[in-house]
Write a protein that holds these residues in place. Structure first.
Motif, PDB file in Angstrom:
ATOM      1  N   ALA A   2     -29.670 -27.783 -58.704  1.00 18.94           N
ATOM      2  CA  ALA A   2     -28.963 -29.143 -58.428  1.00 18.94           C
ATOM      3  C   ALA A   2     -28.729 -28.889 -57.173  1.00 18.94           C
ATOM      4  N   LYS A   3     -28.746 -30.013 -57.052  1.00 19.36           N
ATOM      5  CA  LYS A   3     -29.684 -30.447 -54.770  1.00 19.36           C
ATOM      6  C   LYS A   3     -27.522 -30.636 -54.320  1.00 19.36           C
ATOM      7  N   SER A   4     -26.375 -29.580 -54.823  1.00 18.15           N
ATOM      8  CA  SER A   4     -24.908 -30.334 -53.707  1.00 18.15           C
ATOM      9  C   SER A   4     -25.298 -29.262 -52.870  1.00 18.15           C
ATOM     10  N   ILE A   5     -24.324 -29.986 -51.586  1.00 14.29           N
ATOM     11  CA  ILE A   5     -24.798 -29.839 -50.630  1.00 14.29           C
ATOM     12  C   ILE A   5     -24.205 -27.422 -50.851  1.00 14.29           C
ATOM     13  N   ARG A   6     -23.418 -27.172 -51.780  1.00 10.91           N
ATOM     14  CA  ARG A   6     -23.329 -25.894 -51.453  1.00 10.91           C
ATOM     15  C   ARG A   6     -24.826 -25.025 -51.241  1.00 10.91           C
ATOM     16  N   SER A   7     -25.559 -25.345 -52.110  1.00  9.90           N
ATOM     17  CA  SER A   7     -26.643 -24.999 -52.928  1.00  9.90           C
ATOM     18  C   SER A   7     -27.629 -25.344 -51.865  1.00  9.90           C
ATOM     19  N   LYS A   8     -27.648 -26.026 -50.910  1.00 10.91           N
ATOM     20  CA  LYS A   8     -28.270 -26.273 -50.043  1.00 10.91           C
ATOM     21  C   LYS A   8     -28.341 -25.326 -49.057  1.00 10.91           C
ATOM     22  N   HIS A   9     -26.864 -25.164 -48.799  1.00 18.88           N
ATOM     23  CA  HIS A   9     -26.307 -23.960 -47.271  1.00 18.88           C
ATOM     24  C   HIS A   9     -26.637 -22.675 -48.646  1.00 18.88           C
ATOM     25  N   ARG A  10     -26.547 -22.471 -49.166  1.00 17.52           N
ATOM     26  CA  ARG A  10     -27.296 -21.154 -50.283  1.00 17.52           C
ATOM     27  C   ARG A  10     -28.693 -20.682 -49.331  1.00 17.52           C
ATOM     28  N   ARG A  11     -29.177 -21.862 -50.345  1.00 16.61           N
ATOM     29  CA  ARG A  11     -30.762 -21.819 -49.735  1.00 16.61           C
ATOM     30  C   ARG A  11     -30.729 -21.424 -48.484  1.00 16.61           C
ATOM     31  N   GLN A  12     -30.697 -22.292 -47.475  1.00 14.75           N
ATOM     32  CA  GLN A  12     -30.620 -21.572 -46.036  1.00 14.75           C
ATOM     33  C   GLN A  12     -30.072 -20.933 -45.789  1.00 14.75           C
ATOM     34  N   MET A  13     -29.000 -20.163 -45.876  1.00 12.66           N
ATOM     35  CA  MET A  13     -28.687 -19.175 -45.714  1.00 12.66           C
ATOM     36  C   MET A  13     -29.398 -17.906 -45.807  1.00 12.66           C
ATOM     37  N   ARG A  14     -29.786 -17.827 -47.208  1.00 13.57           N
ATOM     38  CA  ARG A  14     -30.764 -16.673 -48.024  1.00 13.57           C
ATOM     39  C   ARG A  14     -31.864 -16.903 -46.822  1.00 13.57           C
ATOM     40  N   ASN A  15     -32.819 -18.169 -46.696  1.00 11.07           N
ATOM     41  CA  ASN A  15     -34.348 -17.837 -45.489  1.00 11.07           C
ATOM     42  C   ASN A  15     -33.512 -17.646 -44.432  1.00 11.07           C
ATOM     43  N   VAL A  16     -32.802 -18.015 -44.135  1.00 11.57           N
ATOM     44  CA  VAL A  16     -32.080 -17.172 -42.892  1.00 11.57           C
ATOM     45  C   VAL A  16     -32.224 -15.577 -42.563  1.00 11.57           C
ATOM     46  N   LYS A  17     -31.786 -15.265 -43.736  1.00 14.14           N
ATOM     47  CA  LYS A  17     -31.684 -13.679 -44.276  1.00 14.14           C
ATOM     48  C   LYS A  17     -32.599 -13.113 -44.396  1.00 14.14           C
ATOM     49  N   ARG A  18     -33.574 -14.181 -44.971  1.00 18.34           N
ATOM     50  CA  ARG A  18     -34.724 -13.224 -44.990  1.00 18.34           C
ATOM     51  C   ARG A  18     -35.840 -13.064 -43.741  1.00 18.34           C
ATOM     52  N   GLU A  19     -35.863 -14.137 -43.041  1.00 15.79           N
ATOM     53  CA  GLU A  19     -36.577 -14.494 -41.538  1.00 15.79           C
ATOM     54  C   GLU A  19     -36.285 -12.357 -40.923  1.00 15.79           C
ATOM     55  N   HIS A  20     -34.620 -12.566 -40.620  1.00 12.15           N
ATOM     56  CA  HIS A  20     -34.081 -11.737 -39.929  1.00 12.15           C
ATOM     57  C   HIS A  20     -34.636 -10.513 -40.479  1.00 12.15           C
ATOM     58  N   PHE A  21     -34.666 -10.085 -41.750  1.00 12.76           N
ATOM     59  CA  PHE A  21     -34.873  -8.389 -42.410  1.00 12.76           C
ATOM     60  C   PHE A  21     -36.574  -8.888 -42.259  1.00 12.76           C
ATOM     61  N   ALA A  22     -37.262  -9.815 -42.196  1.00 16.38           N
ATOM     62  CA  ALA A  22     -39.086  -9.788 -42.544  1.00 16.38           C
ATOM     63  C   ALA A  22     -39.181  -9.475 -40.902  1.00 16.38           C
ATOM     64  N   LYS A  23     -38.517  -9.581 -39.822  1.00 15.73           N
ATOM     65  CA  LYS A  23     -38.150  -8.912 -38.466  1.00 15.73           C
ATOM     66  C   LYS A  23     -38.600  -7.267 -38.334  1.00 15.73           C
ATOM     67  N   LYS A  24     -37.473  -6.976 -38.970  1.00 12.60           N
ATOM     68  CA  LYS A  24     -36.765  -5.758 -39.301  1.00 12.60           C
ATOM     69  C   LYS A  24     -37.707  -4.909 -40.141  1.00 12.60           C
ATOM     70  N   ASP A  25     -38.474  -5.425 -41.151  1.00 16.36           N
ATOM     71  CA  ASP A  25     -39.506  -4.780 -41.694  1.00 16.36           C
ATOM     72  C   ASP A  25     -40.326  -4.936 -41.209  1.00 16.36           C
ATOM     73  N   LEU A  26     -41.229  -5.808 -41.001  1.00 13.63           N
ATOM     74  CA  LEU A  26     -42.455  -5.428 -40.095  1.00 13.63           C
ATOM     75  C   LEU A  26     -42.454  -4.075 -38.300  1.00 13.63           C
ATOM     76  N   ASP A  27     -40.954  -4.111 -37.991  1.00 15.42           N
ATOM     77  CA  ASP A  27     -40.966  -3.344 -36.939  1.00 15.42           C
ATOM     78  C   ASP A  27     -40.597  -1.488 -37.659  1.00 15.42           C
ATOM     79  N   ARG A  28     -40.676  -2.089 -38.899  1.00 10.43           N
ATOM     80  CA  ARG A  28     -40.492  -0.283 -39.710  1.00 10.43           C
ATOM     81  C   ARG A  28     -41.800  -0.029 -40.090  1.00 10.43           C
ATOM     82  N   LEU A  29     -42.575  -1.077 -40.597  1.00 14.91           N
ATOM     83  CA  LEU A  29     -43.994  -0.923 -40.868  1.00 14.91           C
ATOM     84  C   LEU A  29     -44.505  -0.518 -40.174  1.00 14.91           C
ATOM     85  N   LYS A  30     -44.089  -1.124 -38.705  1.00 10.60           N
ATOM     86  CA  LYS A  30     -45.274  -0.493 -37.400  1.00 10.60           C
ATOM     87  C   LYS A  30     -44.860   1.209 -36.942  1.00 10.60           C
ATOM     88  N   ARG A  31     -43.978   0.946 -37.310  1.00  6.75           N
ATOM     89  CA  ARG A  31     -43.192   2.818 -36.916  1.00  6.75           C
ATOM     90  C   ARG A  31     -43.475   3.889 -37.745  1.00  6.75           C
TER      91      ARG A  31
END
Length: 120
Positions: A2-31
């Motif tokens: 479904a393309k409801s507002i709620r599901s769109k918002h959830r998808r958007q927040m998952r993307n934000v979270k994924r970007e946030h943790f990608a930065k942390k994971d990259l730092d951890r991998l470098k260390r």
């Protein structure tokens, strides 16, 4: 999906979270990569050839003949209190039964005290 507002918002927040943790994971991998380079891997692992392993006398065969050492002493519990010499209750006894038993033991102790005090 479904393309409801709620599901769109959830998808958007998952993307934000994924970007946030990608930065942390990259730092951890470098260390971790820098630590791995610092370690001398030759000292961590020692390689043995097949001949060394075959020529080594096996002590495990003699240990297998002896068997495993087992403590066969049976724990003794008192019949009235159902406690062993350390003051522990049997393993099969649940907490409700332990509380019930403690009440019974307390009653026995008070009866003994009262019985000793009153002498006609």
């Amino acid at each position: 999906m479904a393309k409801s507002i709620r599901s769109k918002h959830r998808r958007q927040m998952r993307n934000v979270k994924r970007e946030h943790f990608a930065k942390k994971d990259l730092d951890r991998l470098k260390r971790l990569a820098s630590k791995a380079q610092e370690l001398d891997l030759d000292n961590v692992v020692t390689m043995k050839s097949a001949e060394e392993i075959k020529n080594k006398p096996s002590t495990s065969a003699s240990d297998a003949d002896k068997g495993m050492e087992v403590d066969n002493t049976k724990k003794v519990f008192k019949k009235k209190t159902q406690q062993n010499e350390d003051g522990h209750y049997p393993q099969w006894m649940n907490q409700r039964a332990v509380k019930k038993q403690k009440v019974k033991v307390a009653k026995l102790k008070t009866k003994k005290k009262i019985g000793k005090k009153i002498k006609w």
